[in-house]
Write a protein that holds these residues in place. Structure first.
Motif, PDB file in Angstrom:
ATOM      1  N   THR A 261       0.884  -1.166   0.000  1.00 15.74           N
ATOM      2  CA  THR A 261       0.000   0.000   0.000  1.00 15.74           C
ATOM      3  C   THR A 261       0.930   1.227   0.000  1.00 15.74           C
TER       4      THR A 261
ATOM      5  N   GLY B  96     -13.907  -2.960  -2.229  1.00 17.45           N
ATOM      6  CA  GLY B  96     -13.374  -1.642  -1.919  1.00 17.45           C
ATOM      7  C   GLY B  96     -13.329  -1.438  -0.421  1.00 17.45           C
ATOM      8  N   HIS B  97     -12.433  -0.542   0.000  1.00 15.68           N
ATOM      9  CA  HIS B  97     -12.292  -0.283   1.435  1.00 15.68           C
ATOM     10  C   HIS B  97     -11.750   1.134   1.593  1.00 15.68           C
TER      11      HIS B  97
ATOM     12  N   ASP C 187      -5.512   2.995  -5.405  1.00 12.87           N
ATOM     13  CA  ASP C 187      -5.484   3.586  -4.076  1.00 12.87           C
ATOM     14  C   ASP C 187      -5.400   5.097  -4.184  1.00 12.87           C
TER      15      ASP C 187
ATOM     16  N   TYR D  31      -5.711   8.930  -1.980  1.00  7.32           N
ATOM     17  CA  TYR D  31      -5.341   9.513  -0.683  1.00  7.32           C
ATOM     18  C   TYR D  31      -5.854  10.942  -0.636  1.00  7.32           C
TER      19      TYR D  31
ATOM     20  N   GLU E 109       0.501   4.622   1.734  1.00  4.23           N
ATOM     21  CA  GLU E 109       0.272   5.778   2.613  1.00  4.23           C
ATOM     22  C   GLU E 109       1.562   6.578   2.882  1.00  4.23           C
TER      23      GLU E 109
ATOM     24  N   ILE F 182      -9.624   0.331  -4.114  1.00  5.59           N
ATOM     25  CA  ILE F 182     -10.507  -0.547  -4.900  1.00  5.59           C
ATOM     26  C   ILE F 182      -9.649  -1.695  -5.436  1.00  5.59           C
TER      27      ILE F 182
ATOM     28  N   SER G 293      -7.483   7.219   3.191  1.00  2.86           N
ATOM     29  CA  SER G 293      -7.071   6.460   2.004  1.00  2.86           C
ATOM     30  C   SER G 293      -8.213   5.569   1.546  1.00  2.86           C
TER      31      SER G 293
ATOM     32  N   GLU H  62     -15.705  -8.397  -0.917  1.00  2.42           N
ATOM     33  CA  GLU H  62     -15.176  -7.061  -0.660  1.00  2.42           C
ATOM     34  C   GLU H  62     -14.359  -6.575  -1.854  1.00  2.42           C
TER      35      GLU H  62
HETATM   36  C1  P5A Z   1      -6.822   1.811   1.042  1.00  2.00           C
HETATM   37  C2  P5A Z   1      -6.033   2.246  -0.145  1.00  2.00           C
HETATM   38  C3  P5A Z   1      -5.843  -0.400   1.727  1.00  2.00           C
HETATM   39  O1  P5A Z   1      -4.816  -0.968   1.424  1.00  2.00           O
HETATM   40  N1  P5A Z   1      -4.575   1.661   1.587  1.00  2.00           N
HETATM   41  C4  P5A Z   1      -4.619   2.270   0.289  1.00  2.00           C
HETATM   42  C5  P5A Z   1      -5.857   1.100   1.943  1.00  2.00           C
HETATM   43  N2  P5A Z   1      -7.008  -1.044   1.901  1.00  2.00           N
HETATM   44  S1  P5A Z   1      -7.246  -2.624   1.762  1.00  2.00           S
HETATM   45  O2  P5A Z   1      -8.567  -2.899   2.223  1.00  2.00           O
HETATM   46  O3  P5A Z   1      -6.215  -3.340   2.420  1.00  2.00           O
HETATM   47  O4  P5A Z   1      -7.170  -2.974   0.234  1.00  2.00           O
HETATM   48  C6  P5A Z   1      -8.030  -2.308  -0.679  1.00  2.00           C
HETATM   49  C7  P5A Z   1      -8.716  -3.285  -1.600  1.00  2.00           C
HETATM   50  O5  P5A Z   1      -7.743  -4.067  -2.304  1.00  2.00           O
HETATM   51  C8  P5A Z   1      -8.252  -5.359  -2.564  1.00  2.00           C
HETATM   52  N3  P5A Z   1      -7.326  -6.379  -2.023  1.00  2.00           N
HETATM   53  C9  P5A Z   1      -6.936  -7.477  -2.707  1.00  2.00           C
HETATM   54  N4  P5A Z   1      -7.226  -7.927  -3.933  1.00  2.00           N
HETATM   55  C10 P5A Z   1      -6.686  -9.081  -4.335  1.00  2.00           C
HETATM   56  N5  P5A Z   1      -5.861  -9.829  -3.568  1.00  2.00           N
HETATM   57  C11 P5A Z   1      -5.524  -9.418  -2.313  1.00  2.00           C
HETATM   58  N6  P5A Z   1      -4.688 -10.135  -1.578  1.00  2.00           N
HETATM   59  C12 P5A Z   1      -6.077  -8.196  -1.834  1.00  2.00           C
HETATM   60  N7  P5A Z   1      -5.975  -7.494  -0.670  1.00  2.00           N
HETATM   61  C13 P5A Z   1      -6.737  -6.403  -0.814  1.00  2.00           C
HETATM   62  C14 P5A Z   1      -9.600  -5.464  -1.883  1.00  2.00           C
HETATM   63  O6  P5A Z   1     -10.621  -5.238  -2.840  1.00  2.00           O
HETATM   64  C15 P5A Z   1      -9.570  -4.318  -0.884  1.00  2.00           C
HETATM   65  O7  P5A Z   1     -10.855  -3.807  -0.616  1.00  2.00           O
END
Ligand code: P5A
Length: 436
Positions: free
Chosen positions: A109, A281-282, A159, A161, A111, A315, A312, A279
């Motif tokens: 990520t 998006g977050h 991602d 921010y 940040e 998707i 942050s 999931e």
């Molecule tokens: C938000 C943006 C973050 O990393 N930092 C920057 C924050 N959020 S998160 O929830 O950890 O990840 C965001 C989205 O990434 C997808 N995701 C994945 N997709 C495929 N394989 C993985 N191992 C994986 N991990 C996370 C998810 O859709 C998640 O919502």
């Protein structure tokens, strides 16, 4: 594109390693190939879908004034030592050394990276708010990579921010992204349910996950029926005050497995629905968690230093490819929503040796391409059954089938993949319908 010149290695049999339908179909449709656990190559058909999804995400981010940048995949460890996350992140982070023995890492990520860029470039409160995003590969050494690209180790994420002067500003950015996410997923033909979530290694005190509905989804969801109605989105002004809308949405009941509340669910009665979700998006509001430690300050109106408030917003771009398949398929294969389909039409020549058939197909192909319709033209000399099976498997929204018998009567067959509906019509009407 002519299928005879395309790289589309479809498989007839179900690959034994695939446990879920999207993984099976992506392998069978020749979209991806595994390189090692949780790491995949994207083949032409898969790459087209990945790019289409990325492009919808990009358009919607641009539409709310989020600026696209591109940060590297490899980051220096020192950046993460500043925030304290180098040690906190644990074995999920892929740690690397360069030839000088300097500690580096493959970013899970960004940040820290974005905070450093911001801190070095933005100095005045007048330059706020700022919204920045990129679409870049991430690496997380997941304990159990599985389900193909759905839980990969290397995956593509959007991602974003946000940087604001105060809590209220940060909340506005959060709300804007919140509503924009609902729009983004809707553009892909998906229903997304936002729900309050844990913040995990990103941190902060407010966070929402977006789960799209799919019968085969990983988590069980219970939520208020009103979430299914997104008609209000059509008229929404993303530059306006969104607090009332977001308050309503976040005030509605929505929960996954562990967090479900039997009391609330009982009181909801007929308004409660249960479904399964994935999931995709977050989003996070974490205030000054990174800006404080990394010195991201701007000068305020009185010349005072103000530590910026951040959020942050992620998707899962590559995960969405699988999630869309989970949400839209049947026993014969994938059913792509129009907006993300790798091609709009599959043109099938039933008799490649027949002069009239070849001529009709070539003409249709040329005309459709000229009109800007994306066509995959099956001009291969293979069994008819194999052609139909491949077309259903790869799931293009429309199939245009040309055979000698129909042509004698001046008709071709148009099949809609989603409904299975077929009809015979003249070449001209088919062309009109597909170019409309
Ligand atoms: C938000 C943006 C973050 O990393 N930092 C920057 C924050 N959020 S998160 O929830 O950890 O990840 C965001 C989205 O990434 C997808 N995701 C994945 N997709 C495929 N394989 C993985 N191992 C994986 N991990 C996370 C998810 O859709 C998640 O919502």
């Amino acid at each position: 594109m002519r299928l005879s010149r395309y790289f589309l290695p479809t498989l007839k049999e179900n690959p034994s390693e695939a446990q879920i339908v999207s993984h099976r179909l992506m392998l069978r449709a020749g979209m991806i190939r595994q390189s090692s656990a949780g790491i995949y190559s994207w083949l032409p058909l898969g790459l087209r879908v990945l790019k289409k999804i990325g492009q919808i995400v990009r358009q919607e981010q641009d539409a709310i004034g989020c600026n696209e940048i591109l940060m590297p995949t490899i980051q220096p460890a020192d950046l993460w030592r500043e925030s304290g996350r180098y040690d906190d992140y644990g074995p999920g982070m892929l740690r690397i050394q360069d030839r000088h023995g300097r500690d580096m890492l493959y970013g899970p990520t960004n940040e820290e990276q974005i905070t450093e860029i911001f801190a070095g470039s933005v100095k005045s409160y007048k330059d706020l708010p700022q919204l920045l995003y990129h679409i870049q590969w991430k690496f997380r050494d997941e304990v159990r990579p599985r389900f193909g690209i759905m839980r990969g180790r290397e995956f593509l994420m959007k991602d974003a921010y946000s940087f604001d002067l105060d809590r209220e500003g940060a909340r506005r950015s959060y709300n804007k992204m919140f509503v924009s996410y609902l729009k983004t997923f809707e553009k892909m033909g998906l229903k997304a349910i936002p729900m309050a979530a844990d913040t995990g290694p990103i941190g902060g005190d407010m966070s929402h996950e977006f789960l799209i509905l799919a019968d085969t989804g990983e988590s069980e969801i219970a939520c208020h029926r009103d979430f299914l109605d997104n008609t209000w989105l059509a008229g929404i002004d993303l530059d306006g005050d969104l607090s009332a809308v977001v308050d309503t949405l976040t005030g509605k009941y929505a929960a996954t497995d562990e967090k479900r509340d039997p009391g609330v669910e009982k009181s909801l009665g007929d308004s409660l629905i249960t479904a399964r979700g994935i999931e995709v998006g977050h989003i996070f509001y974490f205030g000054t968690k990174y800006s404080e430690k990394m010195g991201a300050q701007v000068t305020g109106p009185q010349g005072e230093g103000i530590t910026v408030e951040m959020g942050s917003y992620g998707i899962g771009v590559s995960r969405l490819v699988g999630a869309i398949i989970e949400a839209s398929h049947d026993e014969d294969g994938i059913i792509w929503p129009e907006s993300v389909a790798p091609y709009h039409v599959g043109l099938v020549n039933l008799k490649v040796g027949d002069v009239a058939c070849v001529k009709a197909c070539d003409d249709l192909y040329g005309n459709l391409e000229e009109a800007g319709v994306e066509v995959l033209y099956d001009d291969r000399d293979v069994r008819t059954g194999a052609k139909f099976a491949d077309m259903d498997l790869i799931g293009l929204p429309w199939q245009l089938v040309i055979g000698p018998r129909g042509l004698k009567n001046g008709v071709v067959e148009l099949k809609q993949r989603g409904t299975g509906q077929r009809r015979e019509l003249s070449v001209e009407s088919a062309l009109n319908k597909l170019t409309a």
